[in-house]
Design a protein around this motif. Structure first.
Motif, PDB file in Angstrom:
ATOM      1  N   ASN A  21      -2.015  51.559  75.391  1.00  0.00           N
ATOM      2  CA  ASN A  21      -0.887  52.021  76.192  1.00  0.00           C
ATOM      3  C   ASN A  21       0.083  50.874  76.475  1.00  0.00           C
ATOM      4  N   ALA A  22      -0.022  49.796  75.693  1.00  0.00           N
ATOM      5  CA  ALA A  22       0.835  48.628  75.889  1.00  0.00           C
ATOM      6  C   ALA A  22       1.997  48.665  74.896  1.00  0.00           C
ATOM      7  N   PHE A  23       3.168  48.201  75.335  1.00  0.00           N
ATOM      8  CA  PHE A  23       4.366  48.214  74.507  1.00  0.00           C
ATOM      9  C   PHE A  23       4.915  46.798  74.357  1.00  0.00           C
ATOM     10  N   ASN A  24       5.265  46.438  73.137  1.00  0.00           N
ATOM     11  CA  ASN A  24       5.942  45.169  72.911  1.00  0.00           C
ATOM     12  C   ASN A  24       7.396  45.299  73.343  1.00  0.00           C
ATOM     13  N   VAL A  25       7.905  44.303  74.089  1.00  0.00           N
ATOM     14  CA  VAL A  25       9.243  44.401  74.663  1.00  0.00           C
ATOM     15  C   VAL A  25       9.999  43.087  74.516  1.00  0.00           C
ATOM     16  N   ILE A  26      11.307  43.180  74.714  1.00  0.00           N
ATOM     17  CA  ILE A  26      12.167  42.008  74.882  1.00  0.00           C
ATOM     18  C   ILE A  26      12.900  42.178  76.208  1.00  0.00           C
ATOM     19  N   SER A  27      13.284  41.066  76.816  1.00  0.00           N
ATOM     20  CA  SER A  27      14.071  41.125  78.044  1.00  0.00           C
ATOM     21  C   SER A  27      15.546  41.274  77.689  1.00  0.00           C
ATOM     22  N   LEU A  28      16.268  42.095  78.467  1.00  0.00           N
ATOM     23  CA  LEU A  28      17.707  42.187  78.287  1.00  0.00           C
ATOM     24  C   LEU A  28      18.366  40.970  78.927  1.00  0.00           C
ATOM     25  N   PRO A  29      19.429  40.445  78.344  1.00  0.00           N
ATOM     26  CA  PRO A  29      20.082  39.239  78.886  1.00  0.00           C
ATOM     27  C   PRO A  29      20.509  39.432  80.342  1.00  0.00           C
ATOM     28  N   ASN A  30      20.190  38.445  81.171  1.00  0.00           N
ATOM     29  CA  ASN A  30      20.588  38.437  82.590  1.00  0.00           C
ATOM     30  C   ASN A  30      20.143  39.695  83.316  1.00  0.00           C
ATOM     31  N   PRO A  71       3.691  53.931  85.626  1.00  0.00           N
ATOM     32  CA  PRO A  71       2.932  52.682  85.445  1.00  0.00           C
ATOM     33  C   PRO A  71       2.680  52.454  83.957  1.00  0.00           C
ATOM     34  N   CYS A  72       2.909  51.252  83.496  1.00  0.00           N
ATOM     35  CA  CYS A  72       2.675  50.965  82.082  1.00  0.00           C
ATOM     36  C   CYS A  72       2.458  49.468  81.881  1.00  0.00           C
ATOM     37  N   THR A  73       2.041  49.115  80.684  1.00  0.00           N
ATOM     38  CA  THR A  73       1.742  47.729  80.343  1.00  0.00           C
ATOM     39  C   THR A  73       2.708  47.266  79.264  1.00  0.00           C
ATOM     40  N   ILE A  74       3.302  46.093  79.477  1.00  0.00           N
ATOM     41  CA  ILE A  74       4.248  45.547  78.509  1.00  0.00           C
ATOM     42  C   ILE A  74       3.786  44.171  78.047  1.00  0.00           C
ATOM     43  N   ILE A  75       4.175  43.822  76.812  1.00  0.00           N
ATOM     44  CA  ILE A  75       3.837  42.523  76.231  1.00  0.00           C
ATOM     45  C   ILE A  75       5.120  41.896  75.702  1.00  0.00           C
ATOM     46  N   GLU A  76       5.411  40.683  76.171  1.00  0.00           N
ATOM     47  CA  GLU A  76       6.637  40.010  75.752  1.00  0.00           C
ATOM     48  C   GLU A  76       6.306  38.646  75.158  1.00  0.00           C
ATOM     49  N   ASP A  77       6.844  38.381  73.976  1.00  0.00           N
ATOM     50  CA  ASP A  77       6.645  37.098  73.295  1.00  0.00           C
ATOM     51  C   ASP A  77       5.164  36.756  73.118  1.00  0.00           C
TER      52      ASP A  77
END
Length: 333
Positions: A21-30, A71-77
Motif C-alpha cells: 500500500n506504499a506509493f513512490n512519490v516526489i515532492s512538489l517545488p516549495n 491514511p497511506c504510506t509514501i516513499i521518496e528518494d
C-alpha cells in the motif's frame, strides 16, 4: 514551465508493488504536497489538508477520483516509508497527453491555495477540476487551427488578461470575445487570400453592438523555432499573466473549446511568424455580407464566404475606426 519538469520526474517514478500500500512519490517545488504513481501508472497527488474533523464525500468518476482524509504510506528518494494522512486526487488514465494536462492543472490549483488548505478550500477547486475534465470528454467546439488563431489574438494583445476574461464566456457563444456591446470574431485561413466563411448572424450583430473581425493566415508547420503548438501559445500567454485565477480561466476555456481534441494540443504546430505578420483587424461595417433584411422569409441557416483582402486594417493610419471608448478594443494593441 514548472509542470514540465514535474511531469518528467513523475514518468521516472517506479510503480509500487501490487501487494503493498506504499506509493513512490516526489515532492512538489516549495510545497508539502506530493505527486506519486499508482500500480497502474496513474498520477496521484497527495495533498496535505489541515482539518481532520471536517468530512467530505469521496468522488469517483470515469477519469478522476478524490479521496479525503486517507491514511497511506509514501516513499521518496528510496528513503524509509512514511505514513501520513492526505487528500488524494487521482487521474484514472494512462494517456500521456492527459496525464501532462492533469499535472499542469493540479499544480496551478495547488499554487492558488494556502500551504496547507482546508478540505473545504480543496473541494471548491475540485469542482473546477471536474468541470475541466468533463469538457475534455466532449466533442471540440472548434478545430485546432481555429483555437490556435484565437490564442494568437490573446498572445499578441496589449492586455491579455482582458482578452482572457472576454474569451468564450459561454461555450456556444456567437462571437469568440465578448465584453458588453463590443465583440471580436476570429477567422483563420491557410490560403493566400483572406476568404472566410461566416454565418448570417456573425456579420449581423445587434444594432448597438460593435464588432471587429480578426483575420489571420494560419498554416501547419513542422516543429521548429518559428512554430508553436496550442500549448506553446498557452505558455507564452501565461508568461505574461501572473494571476493564477486567470491562468486557470484560460485553461478552463481552452478545455471547453478544444474538447477531446486535447491530444493535438502539443503535437500540431503552426507557423507563428507568418501568422503574426498576417494578423489584421477589420470593422464589420466594411466586410462584404448578406444583410438579414435581404434574406427571404422562411430561409434559415444562411452561410456564405466573404473576401476581406481589399479591406483596411483598423491599425492602418487611413482607418477611421474609433476604439477610444472600448476597453476590449484598446486592449488589442
Amino acid at each position: 514551465m514548472q509542470s514540465n519538469l514535474v511531469y518528467t520526474q513523475f514518468k521516472n517514478l517506479a510503480r509500487g508493488d501490487e501487494n503493498s500500500n506504499a506509493f513512490n512519490v516526489i515532492s512538489l517545488p516549495n510545497s508539502k504536497h506530493k505527486l506519486g504513481v499508482s500500480v497502474e501508472g496513474f498520477p496521484k497527488f497527495f495533498v496535505c489538508t489541515n482539518d481532520s474533523a471536517a468530512t467530505y464525500h469521496n468522488i469517483v468518476l470515469e477519469l478522476l477520483s478524490v479521496e479525503y482524509n486517507q491514511p497511506c504510506t509514501i516513499i521518496e528518494d528510496a528513503a524509509e516509508p512514511q505514513s501520513d494522512t492526505f487528500s488524494i486526487i487521482t487521474l484514472r488514465a494512462n494517456e500521456e497527453a492527459l496525464q501532462a494536462y492533469f499535472i499542469d492543472i493540479i499544480i496551478m490549483i495547488l499554487s492558488n491555495l494556502s500551504d496547507e488548505p482546508s478540505r473545504e478550500e480543496l473541494s471548491i477547486e475540485i469542482e473546477n477540476l471536474i468541470t475541466i475534465f468533463s469538457a475534455l470528454r466532449r466533442k471540440p467546439i472548434k478545430e485546432i487551427k481555429g483555437v490556435w488563431a484565437e490564442l494568437l489574438v490573446i498572445e499578441h494583445s496589449l492586455h491579455p488578461e482582458i482578452l482572457i476574461s472576454a474569451w468564450h464566456r459561454q461555450p456556444n457563444a456567437k462571437f469568440d470575445f465578448t465584453m458588453g456591446r463590443d465583440k471580436i470574431e476570429v477567422k483563420s485561413t491557410s490560403s493566400e487570400g483572406r476568404k472566410h466563411h461566416f454565418t448570417l448572424d456573425q456579420l449581423n450583430p445587434s444594432i448597438n453592438s460593435r464588432l471587429l473581425i480578426a483575420s489571420v493566415i494560419v498554416r501547419e508547420s513542422a516543429k521548429c523555432a518559428g512554430a508553436l503548438s496550442v500549448k506553446g501559445l498557452y505558455e507564452k500567454i501565461c508568461s505574461r499573466v501572473s494571476t493564477v485565477n486567470l491562468q486557470l480561466k484560460l485553461y478552463s476555456t481552452l478545455a471547453t473549446v478544444i474538447g477531446n481534441d486535447y491530444k493535438n494540443w502539443d503535437s500540431v504546430f503552426f507557423d507563428y511568424v507568418e501568422a503574426s505578420d498576417t494578423l489584421f483587424f477589420y470593422n464589420v461595417d466594411d466586410v462584404p455580407r448578406i444583410k438579414k433584411s435581404d434574406v427571404p422569409e422562411f430561409v434559415n441557416e444562411v452561410k456564405f464566404s466573404s473576401d476581406l483582402t481589399h479591406l483596411i486594417d483598423i491599425k492602418d493610419s487611413h482607418s477611421n475606426f474609433d476604439r477610444s471608448d472600448s476597453v476590449l478594443f484598446k486592449s488589442l494593441f
